[in-house]
Design an enzyme around this catalytic site. Structure first.
Site, short mmCIF file in Angstrom:
data_model
loop_
_atom_site.label_atom_id
_atom_site.label_comp_id
_atom_site.label_asym_id
_atom_site.label_seq_id
_atom_site.Cartn_x
_atom_site.Cartn_y
_atom_site.Cartn_z
N TYR A 135 -36.51 -54.09 -41.76
CA TYR A 135 -38.01 -54.46 -42.10
C TYR A 135 -38.38 -55.52 -41.50
O TYR A 135 -39.62 -56.20 -41.87
CB TYR A 135 -38.26 -54.26 -43.41
CG TYR A 135 -38.22 -53.03 -44.12
CD1 TYR A 135 -37.36 -51.98 -43.83
CD2 TYR A 135 -39.31 -52.52 -45.11
CE1 TYR A 135 -37.28 -50.80 -44.38
CE2 TYR A 135 -39.45 -51.24 -45.46
CZ TYR A 135 -38.39 -50.37 -45.36
OH TYR A 135 -38.51 -48.86 -45.83
N LYS A 185 -22.75 -49.71 -42.66
CA LYS A 185 -22.51 -48.81 -41.75
C LYS A 185 -21.95 -49.27 -40.65
O LYS A 185 -22.01 -48.94 -39.24
CB LYS A 185 -23.82 -47.83 -41.26
CG LYS A 185 -23.46 -46.58 -40.40
CD LYS A 185 -22.81 -45.62 -41.20
CE LYS A 185 -22.52 -44.35 -40.32
NZ LYS A 185 -21.51 -43.43 -40.78
N ASP A 218 -23.64 -43.15 -45.68
CA ASP A 218 -23.52 -41.92 -46.11
C ASP A 218 -22.61 -41.38 -46.82
O ASP A 218 -22.87 -40.73 -47.96
CB ASP A 218 -23.26 -41.01 -44.55
CG ASP A 218 -21.92 -41.74 -43.82
OD1 ASP A 218 -21.37 -42.97 -44.34
OD2 ASP A 218 -21.49 -41.47 -42.94
N ASP A 242 -34.09 -48.70 -49.31
CA ASP A 242 -35.01 -47.84 -49.43
C ASP A 242 -34.61 -46.45 -49.65
O ASP A 242 -35.10 -45.84 -50.65
CB ASP A 242 -35.94 -48.00 -48.33
CG ASP A 242 -37.07 -47.14 -48.43
OD1 ASP A 242 -37.79 -47.04 -49.55
OD2 ASP A 242 -37.37 -46.54 -47.39
N ASP A 246 -34.39 -43.69 -53.34
CA ASP A 246 -35.18 -42.67 -53.42
C ASP A 246 -34.45 -41.50 -53.86
O ASP A 246 -34.66 -40.64 -54.80
CB ASP A 246 -35.85 -41.93 -52.10
CG ASP A 246 -37.33 -42.52 -52.37
OD1 ASP A 246 -37.78 -43.15 -52.71
OD2 ASP A 246 -38.05 -41.29 -51.69
C1 IPM Z 1 -40.91 -48.60 -51.31
C2 IPM Z 1 -41.80 -47.83 -50.38
C3 IPM Z 1 -42.10 -48.94 -49.22
C4 IPM Z 1 -40.81 -49.32 -48.58
C5 IPM Z 1 -42.96 -48.43 -48.16
C6 IPM Z 1 -44.27 -47.78 -48.80
C7 IPM Z 1 -43.26 -49.38 -47.16
O1 IPM Z 1 -41.04 -46.67 -49.76
O2 IPM Z 1 -41.00 -49.54 -51.88
O3 IPM Z 1 -39.61 -48.01 -51.60
O4 IPM Z 1 -40.19 -48.74 -47.75
O5 IPM Z 1 -40.25 -50.47 -48.89
MN MN Z 2 -39.13 -46.07 -50.68
#
Ligand code: IPM
Ligand code: MN
Length: 347
Positions: A135, A185, A218, A242, A246
């Site tokens: 990032y 990785k 992975d 990130d 999720d």
């Molecule tokens: C998160 C979100 C952000 C990220 C996006 C909105 C840029 O997905 O906080 O996980 O990738 O950091």
């Molecule tokens: Mn995210």
């Protein structure tokens, strides 16, 4: 009476609904605990961008610097403003400017919440590097608009950046079950990820009381689903973290429960607390967003401010609420009803 100044950035979409909800829970918790939270609202958002041409004023970062903490809802309204513009002009600059290098995301099932897995007793703390890596924003495009166009985006891993996030992970592992998973990785990415593995090994020698394992991302992704109870603290780079968080959100029942804290461990600038979920324009203002992820993030904010008892009380109230089946079925309970139940459970 002790008072904390909090910058509120509801942002876009359901960000407005969930920060309002969390704020009323936090205000009530503060009242019971005998301190005050003084909130200042900032309307910085895609709407603000449409009106002013900026996501936040030029001196936005300096304005936020004097606050004790920031509570943020969600940023993004892709139909109106490209995400690549909105996120790079508000959320990501705050994380970087305030050196909030540790993004902490807890993943466990709240009582009464059914996850998609058979496993129910996992308790994972993901720690995501939050200021560099994939990032970093280093790159560019040349020959734009032609068939020869080239796009380059370079990940930047610094020794200081990798070492401090791993060290933070080791310290967290010490206060928990003493296990650390370091995620890379390095079988495919032979520079940055081998570098990360080397720093992991170097620190492991210092933290001989922590059991550390290096995983490829992975394999770790699969492990989070197949054997989540085998994991304790997970440390990963910005992008890997990130994605993994999720998955963490999914296994804990959904993004409605996934909280996060963007921490500046040195306390040289404010930390920021926000749910993992986004602005969800499709359900914005319908009053059905689950506020629990933001309330939980708010509890993490109280903890960071040193109000440990109040933070614990908020989490107990959230758990009592979900244990009663409130806020556990998507779309069943309205934001207001879930919030009212948590507020009532605080007494
Ligand atoms: C998160 C979100 C952000 C990220 C996006 C909105 C840029 O997905 O906080 O996980 O990738 O950091
Ligand atoms: Mn995210």
């Amino acid at each position: 009476m002790k008072s904390y100044s909090i910058a509120l950035i509801p942002g876009d979409g359901i960000g407005r609904d969930v920060t309002g909800a969390a704020w009323s829970v936090l205000q009530t918790a503060a009242k019971y605990a005998g301190f005050t939270l003084a909130g200042t609202d900032f309307p910085w958002s895609c709407k603000f961008y449409k009106d002013t041409g900026r996501m936040m004023p030029e001196d936005g970062i300096e304005t936020l610097r004097s606050f004790d903490a920031i509570l943020l809802g969600a940023v993004g309204w892709p139909a109106e403003v490209p995400d690549s513009v909105s996120l790079h002009s508000l959320l990501l600059p705050i994380r970087k400017a305030f050196v909030q290098y540790a993004n902490i995301r807890p993943h466990r099932l709240l009582p009464g919440v059914t996850g998609p897995l058979r496993a129910e007793s996992f308790d994972i703390l993901c720690i995501r590097e939050n200021t560099e890596g994939e990032y970093s924003g280093a790159g560019g495009r040349v020959h734009q608009g032609t068939l020869d166009e080239v796009a380059v985006e370079t990940s930047i891993f610094t020794c200081a950046g990798v070492e401090r996030i791993l060290r933070f992970g080791f310290e967290q592992a010490r206060t928990r079950r003493g296990k650390l998973a370091s995620v890379t990785k390095s079988n495919a990415q032979k520079y940055s990820m081998v570098f990360w593995d080397e720093i992991t090994r170097k620190l492991a020698a210092e933290y001989s009381d922590v059991a550390v394992t290096s995983y490829h991302v992975d394999a770790l992704a699969a492990r989070m689903i197949m054997a989540p109870e085998s994991l304790d603290v997970v440390v990963a780079s910005n992008l890997f973290g990130d994605i993994l968080t999720d998955i963490g959100a999914a296994i804990q029942g959904g993004l409605g429960y996934a909280a996060s804290a963007n921490i500046n461990p040195d306390r040289s600038a404010p930390s920021m607390f926000e749910p993992v979920h986004g602005s969800a324009p499709d359900i914005a203002h319908l009053g059905i967003a689950n506020p629990i992820a933001t309330i939980w993030s708010g509890a993490m904010m109280l903890e960071h401010l040193g109000e440990t008892a109040a933070a614990g009380r908020v989490m107990k109230a959230v758990e009592a609420t979900t244990a009663r089946g409130i806020g556990t079925t998507p779309g069943k309970d309205r934001t207001e009803a879930i919030t009212a139940a948590v507020v009532a459970a605080l007494t």
